[in-house]
Each structure stands twice: as C-alpha cells, then as structure tokens.
Design a protein around this motif. Sequence first.
Motif, mmCIF file in Angstrom:
data_model
loop_
_atom_site.group_PDB
_atom_site.id
_atom_site.type_symbol
_atom_site.label_atom_id
_atom_site.label_comp_id
_atom_site.label_asym_id
_atom_site.label_seq_id
_atom_site.Cartn_x
_atom_site.Cartn_y
_atom_site.Cartn_z
ATOM 1 N N CYS A 197 0.817 -1.217 0.000
ATOM 2 C CA CYS A 197 0.000 0.000 0.000
ATOM 3 C C CYS A 197 0.850 1.266 0.000
ATOM 4 C CB CYS A 197 -0.977 0.006 1.186
ATOM 5 S SG CYS A 197 -2.371 1.141 0.937
ATOM 6 N N ASP A 198 1.748 1.325 -0.971
ATOM 7 C CA ASP A 198 2.683 2.447 -1.070
ATOM 8 C C ASP A 198 2.242 3.335 -2.240
ATOM 9 O OD1 ASP A 198 4.779 4.128 -1.665
ATOM 10 O OD2 ASP A 198 6.328 2.567 -1.644
ATOM 11 N N PRO A 199 1.936 4.619 -1.979
ATOM 12 C CA PRO A 199 1.463 5.480 -3.073
ATOM 13 C C PRO A 199 2.476 5.621 -4.209
ATOM 14 C CG PRO A 199 1.698 6.734 -1.005
ATOM 15 C CD PRO A 199 1.967 5.303 -0.678
ATOM 16 N N ASP A 200 3.739 5.315 -3.930
ATOM 17 C CA ASP A 200 4.740 5.384 -5.003
ATOM 18 C C ASP A 200 4.819 4.086 -5.800
ATOM 19 O OD1 ASP A 200 5.457 7.982 -4.442
ATOM 20 O OD2 ASP A 200 6.887 7.343 -2.889
ATOM 21 N N ARG A 201 4.131 3.075 -5.299
ATOM 22 C CA ARG A 201 4.066 1.794 -6.020
ATOM 23 C C ARG A 201 2.595 1.417 -6.147
ATOM 24 N NH1 ARG A 201 8.411 -1.760 -5.896
ATOM 25 N NH2 ARG A 201 7.336 -3.414 -4.780
ATOM 26 N N ARG A 202 1.855 2.275 -6.836
ATOM 27 C CA ARG A 202 0.405 2.114 -6.951
ATOM 28 C C ARG A 202 -0.002 2.418 -8.401
ATOM 29 N NH1 ARG A 202 -2.511 5.570 -2.651
ATOM 30 N NH2 ARG A 202 -1.919 3.755 -1.404
ATOM 31 N N PHE A 203 -0.679 1.446 -9.037
ATOM 32 C CA PHE A 203 -1.143 1.654 -10.413
ATOM 33 C C PHE A 203 -2.443 0.902 -10.652
ATOM 34 C CE2 PHE A 203 3.506 2.040 -10.810
ATOM 35 C CZ PHE A 203 3.573 3.305 -11.387
ATOM 36 N N VAL A 204 -3.303 1.486 -11.480
ATOM 37 C CA VAL A 204 -4.502 0.789 -11.939
ATOM 38 C C VAL A 204 -4.428 0.786 -13.462
ATOM 39 C CG1 VAL A 204 -7.012 0.646 -11.801
ATOM 40 C CG2 VAL A 204 -5.732 1.718 -9.934
ATOM 41 N N MET A 205 -4.249 -0.407 -14.049
ATOM 42 C CA MET A 205 -4.004 -0.521 -15.493
ATOM 43 C C MET A 205 -5.101 -1.339 -16.164
ATOM 44 S SD MET A 205 -0.538 0.364 -16.122
ATOM 45 C CE MET A 205 0.880 0.733 -15.080
ATOM 46 N N LEU A 214 -5.196 -4.813 -14.148
ATOM 47 C CA LEU A 214 -4.168 -5.036 -13.130
ATOM 48 C C LEU A 214 -4.173 -3.848 -12.185
ATOM 49 C CD1 LEU A 214 -1.221 -6.272 -15.418
ATOM 50 C CD2 LEU A 214 -2.886 -7.670 -14.170
ATOM 51 N N SER A 215 -4.358 -4.117 -10.902
ATOM 52 C CA SER A 215 -4.427 -3.028 -9.930
ATOM 53 C C SER A 215 -3.540 -3.371 -8.745
ATOM 54 C CB SER A 215 -5.880 -2.831 -9.490
ATOM 55 O OG SER A 215 -5.938 -1.949 -8.378
ATOM 56 N N TYR A 216 -2.615 -2.471 -8.439
ATOM 57 C CA TYR A 216 -1.618 -2.753 -7.406
ATOM 58 C C TYR A 216 -1.469 -1.568 -6.455
ATOM 59 C CZ TYR A 216 2.748 -4.369 -5.333
ATOM 60 O OH TYR A 216 3.705 -4.798 -4.451
ATOM 61 N N GLY A 217 -1.430 -1.868 -5.158
ATOM 62 C CA GLY A 217 -1.003 -0.860 -4.188
ATOM 63 C C GLY A 217 -2.102 -0.048 -3.544
ATOM 64 N N SER A 218 -3.396 -0.347 -3.849
ATOM 65 C CA SER A 218 -4.498 0.381 -3.219
ATOM 66 C C SER A 218 -5.619 -0.579 -2.891
ATOM 67 C CB SER A 218 -5.021 1.477 -4.157
ATOM 68 O OG SER A 218 -6.284 1.940 -3.694
ATOM 69 N N GLY A 219 -6.271 -0.351 -1.763
ATOM 70 C CA GLY A 219 -7.441 -1.163 -1.410
ATOM 71 C C GLY A 219 -8.711 -0.365 -1.507
ATOM 72 N N TYR A 220 -8.637 0.859 -2.063
ATOM 73 C CA TYR A 220 -9.785 1.752 -2.000
ATOM 74 C C TYR A 220 -10.758 1.601 -3.176
ATOM 75 C CZ TYR A 220 -12.659 5.338 -0.251
ATOM 76 O OH TYR A 220 -13.734 5.965 0.294
ATOM 77 N N GLY A 221 -12.020 1.532 -2.869
ATOM 78 C CA GLY A 221 -13.152 1.613 -3.808
ATOM 79 C C GLY A 221 -12.803 1.387 -5.260
ATOM 80 N N GLY A 222 -12.938 2.454 -6.026
ATOM 81 C CA GLY A 222 -12.773 2.369 -7.471
ATOM 82 C C GLY A 222 -11.412 1.867 -7.914
ATOM 83 N N ASN A 223 -10.393 1.939 -7.061
ATOM 84 C CA ASN A 223 -9.076 1.392 -7.411
ATOM 85 C C ASN A 223 -9.046 -0.122 -7.266
ATOM 86 O OD1 ASN A 223 -7.975 3.941 -7.736
ATOM 87 N ND2 ASN A 223 -7.048 4.013 -5.697
ATOM 88 N N ALA A 224 -9.907 -0.657 -6.393
ATOM 89 C CA ALA A 224 -9.699 -2.024 -5.903
ATOM 90 C C ALA A 224 -10.876 -2.970 -6.137
ATOM 91 C CB ALA A 224 -9.386 -1.984 -4.409
ATOM 92 N N LEU A 225 -12.103 -2.433 -6.157
ATOM 93 C CA LEU A 225 -13.274 -3.273 -6.437
ATOM 94 C C LEU A 225 -13.399 -3.281 -7.953
ATOM 95 C CD1 LEU A 225 -15.645 -1.665 -3.749
ATOM 96 C CD2 LEU A 225 -13.966 -3.509 -3.453
ATOM 97 N N LEU A 226 -12.744 -4.252 -8.595
ATOM 98 C CA LEU A 226 -12.495 -4.142 -10.033
ATOM 99 C C LEU A 226 -13.759 -4.205 -10.882
ATOM 100 C CD1 LEU A 226 -9.150 -6.130 -10.486
ATOM 101 C CD2 LEU A 226 -9.516 -3.756 -9.811
#
Length: 621
Positions: A197-205, A214-226
């Motif tokens: 969960c590092d903002p410098d290692r966070r991407f939603v592709m 592919l979603s990495y580094g966030s557990g939040y809503g639109g970033n994570a509930l694919l």
Amino acid sequence: QIEPHYAMLDADTSFTHGAGQPLTTNPHILGYVQEQVALTRPASVYWLDGTRVERDALTQRAVSDGVLIPLNQTLRPGCYLHRSNPNDVARSEHLTFICSEDPRDCGPTSQWLHPSEAYTRMNALFEGSMQGKTMYVIPYVMGPLNSPFSMVGLQVTDSIYVALNMLIMTRAGKVALDQLGPTSEDFCRGLHAVAECDPDRRFVMHFPKDNVILSYGSGYGGNALLGKKCLALRMASHAGWRDGWMAEHMLILGAESPDGRVSHVAAAFPSACGKTNFAMLQPPASFGGWKITTVGDDIAWLRPNPADGRLYAVNPEAGYFGVAPGTSAASNPHAFAMVASHTIFTNVAMTPEGDVWWEGMTEQAPDQLIDWLGQPWNRATATTPAAHPNSRFTVSMWRNPTASPMADSPTGVPIDALVFGGRRADTVPLVLQAFDWSHGAMLGATLGSETTAASTGQTGILRRDPMAMRPFLGYHLAAYWSHWLAMRGRLTNPPAVFLVNWFRRAARDPAAPGYLDAARAGRFIWPGFGDNMRVLEWIVARTRGETGAAESLVGYVPRAGDINLAGLPGAADAADAERILNAASHICLDDWLAETRAMRAYFDEIDAHRSCPALGETEPQ
Ligand code: GTP
Ligand code: SPV
Ligand code: MN
C-alpha cells in the motif's frame, strides 16, 4: 413490498457451501488462477462461492485479522468499520492508465501506456507479492443474471476487505461460474493486490484488447473493487464502443406519478455530486402519490432496443458504495434506513457506544468520537473532520427500502430522460432541457464541475468532466463523443436530455439577479435532496408532453408555475419561494457568453491533442 427484496438477500443459502474450493472445471478460469498463483506465490488460495455461510466466516476472519472492527451489534446489526491506510482514501486518477497498442485509442482525459511496458512494470510489482498471504478468487457477474447486458469477471486479490465488498457490490460466487459455463473464456481477468500500500508503487491498469485489469497498491473503492469503475465503466465503455452500446456514470431511477405511470430517468453527475441521493430521493410531503424507486446509483449500461427504438438501461452493480458525509435521516432517509444493518463502513468516525458518525449525520457532532484515523476526537478542540470526506458505506442494493424490482430485470428499463449535472456555483441554472439529442450531447460533453474528495487532489476546482466520465473512459474522448452522436441514429424514440445544477450559490452582490439577502449570500440557493423532486416532476412531465417551458438561447427552461413550489424549505412564503426559484434558474447572458467561450476552448484543447483521431477515424476496428 419490501419483503421480497429482503428474502432475496438470503437466497444465496440455497446451494452448497464450497469451503474455499473452486466450483468450476472451466479450464480458462483454472488456468488464469494458476498463472496468478505462480506469479504472486500466495500461501493459500480461497475461492468465493457467494453463500452467506461463507460471508459470515470471512467476516469473522476479517475481524480477527483487525481488518474489520465490529460495531455495536445492537445499534448496527451486521455492521463493521474498516479504516483504510491513511494514504489510500480515494481513487488515484493520476495513477490510472489505459493500455492500448496505439496511443490514439485513448486520452486525453485518460493516461496511456504501451501494453508491453505496462505488463513488464506490473509483473515486477506483482512478483511474489502474496507470499504468506491468502489469495481470494472472486468470480462475479456485472449486470442481472442471464441478461444479454451482463459480463462475467474474475478478480483475484490479497484483500479480504475487497472480497467482502465484492460480495455486496456484485453478484459473486458460484452464480458467476454457472453463468460463464464450463468452456467459455469470455470473462474479464482482474489481478489485484494491496500489497505494501505504497502510493509510489500504486497503479490501476486496463488492457481493453486483452480484457485484463491489473491493480496494485491500493485497497480503495474504485481502485480495488475491479467490477466497479474498472470493468463496468472503463472496460465496458470500450466494449460498448465496439458493439454499439454505452457504459455511463449514471444512476437509474423509476418515477411513478400518482396515476400509476412509471418513467425512467438516468442521470450522470460527477463523483460525489449527488447520484446516490437523487436515485433514492424521498419526495416532499406536497408530492403525495409520487413514488421514486432505485434501479442503480452509480453506473448504467444503455442499449438501443431495435424493437421499439428506445434506450434500455441496466445497473451492472448489486450494491451501493455510497458517500457517508451528508447522509442523514433528513437528507436521504432511505439511505439512512438502508445502512442501519449489514453494512461495511469505511473511514467514518465511531461513537463511544460503538456506533458510526460522520459530518452531516446530525447537526452537531457527539462530544467525543474516535476519528477515521482511530484517534480520540473532541468536538470542542477538533480542527479536522471526524470522518474522512470520502468515507463510504457498502451495502446491498436490496436493503434499499425503495429498491426497484426492475433492478434485477434482464432486459432493463426503457429510459425516458437523460440528465447531466455538476457542481457549479454560478452560470448553470437549476434545470435546462436540451433542444435535441446532439444539443444534449454537447451539454454533456462540456459538463463542468468543481472537484470533490472522491479523487485525490485539490477540491473545489472547476474542471470539465465530459458526461461525468472524465476519469472512467476506456477509449479516446473524441471517439466517445462521436459514439454519443452516432447513438442517435440507432434510436427512433430517443430520451429527452436535461442539464441540472443543485449547487448554484446565491450572489453576494445585491444588484445581481441571483441575490436573495445578506443571510443567504454565498450559500446554496436550492434546498436540494428530496426537493429535487420538484425538478424531476418537471422533467418527467416534459417527456410526457404534459407541461410547458420557455425557450431560452441555451435550452428550454421552466416558467413560473411550471414547477411545484408548495412548502419549499427555506422559503419564508410563496413569494420568497418564487424568488428562490428565479435566483436558481436565472440565465445570465454574460455568464453564458463566457461559458460558451470556455466550451469552445475546451473543444479546441481536445482537438489539439496530439493523438486525437481525425473525424471518420473514430469508429473501432
Ligand atoms: P459517487 O459515489 O462518488 O459517484 O457520488 P454520488 O454522485 O453518488 O454523490 P452522493 O449522492 O453520494 O452525494 C455526494 C455529496 O453531495 C454528499 O455529501 C451529499 O450530501 C451531497 N449532495 C447530494 N445531493 C445534494 C443536493 O441536492 N444538494 C446539496 N447541496 N448537496 C447534495
Ligand atoms: C466515484 O468516485 O465516482 C465513486 C467511488 O463512485 S469509487 O468506487 O471510488 O469510484
Ligand atoms: Mn461514482
């Protein structure tokens, strides 16, 4: 009439609990999961089946892991609080990418990355990222079961919080594997890890051609509930462009007039601009006999029906991930009732009794709270909000006391009106009807709104948010606009299009037409919330050809008498109610001249974008 919905909540006990084992022999599903296991190397793999037994067991596991905090089960039965990492409280638009071979297939509102570079970068991040952890495998359906609109997705994740949210937000588990069948490979592949969960290692592709997220580094809503923004908007908008339909950031509601006729309205407002509230609105007392039902609160999939030339909509979701602050028994009584039980709260404050609280729930905060960060919070000395401004509730849509039974209809509902709306302190009147479809598309394309806490970054900045889709487009904006214009050709009976603004503020200058008095200067003019029924009634009546309007330079506007103002809150008397309406509805030609120039500048800016496809080049291959 609520009973059947509550019964449906429990319907998932009808099949055997899978105990974490795969309930499919589909080789594409099994193969995909095997590949992700090899990449991320989890300690164990848990397949969701969607039963209640499972949900209860996973909830208990999340509690013992400290991921969920049980709330007072007498005050809020079945409710839990989750505190996210404080660096992870909203969608990260600047870390979200569309990965197409040709850069001209996306942008300029979305960021582009070449797929090979994106895969290389993401594989390096995911490599070994689940060591020592459980991988949750979530098969899910977006859209009603067995509907031609629906899509199947598979999300693997390291987050039990995400798994529990997906169980609420989608039709998840065995139903999805059954819908896919034993051989189909037509499913969206989603790999997700919160990891460190590092903002410098966070991407939603997003990889529209490969049907991969592919979603990495966030557990939040639109970033994570694919299933939500990633599949149901970015991937689906691309699929709709290809196949002749539309995925939009729209609520869907049914409006039943006292004579029993039902009209359906879909409305696009940017994030945190009032979709959930409008979708669930409770009409004021003076609208006895009107009934509003909710089909969806955030996303609509819209398809032309060749049989009648109308646009039909489904809500791909099965739950609401709603903004908590501002939700009260007065502003949104149905939502308030809905979150009384079986709800996951994220980043709200907790009372000493173990109940929840957020700004706007009551006029005054309790004296003492535990804030969203888990710290003691004291009303007298507090300098920060107790709940995060983007704190949310996750709850099944069937807990909404006014859920529309049509939310499960495989054919969807026919749409009579489309509405666009943003947060605009000035210029945009309370309501405006477009002259026709293309004028409506232009009003949507140039929709302006002040930024909110739903995305990271500064709030209150006016930006163009075309069709409220700016953060959610899976292809090029210019192609999207062409697709909107082309859609008219597929509809012999298109919905009417409207623009609304609940957020206009009273002028501060006593000489200005939008001035009310010193006490109200600078405040929201329109009471909003349930009183938006007054505008909705006019919209519905316009689609039925049952009320008039004045023609202004910028669209049709209601005249005095066209909108029911009886009992308008905040109005001293009938004359004051009319002054409020006039201040909210006034069209200032100087402001609109500036607005028109800004719209023109916006189109020029999009035109100048290096990768903008030329006209005639905008249809998908
Ligand atoms: P997302 O879930 O982010 O897409 O948001 P949304 O569009 O569903 O917005 P929501 O209905 O959750 O409202 C967001 C915020 O706007 C809340 O704090 C509401 O209280 C506030 N709000 C909603 N409707 C109105 C309205 O009619 N008038 C005013 N003044 N505020 C409103
Ligand atoms: C939005 O931001 O529009 C939301 C919340 O609905 S999120 O799921 O985070 O996208
Ligand atoms: Mn939204």
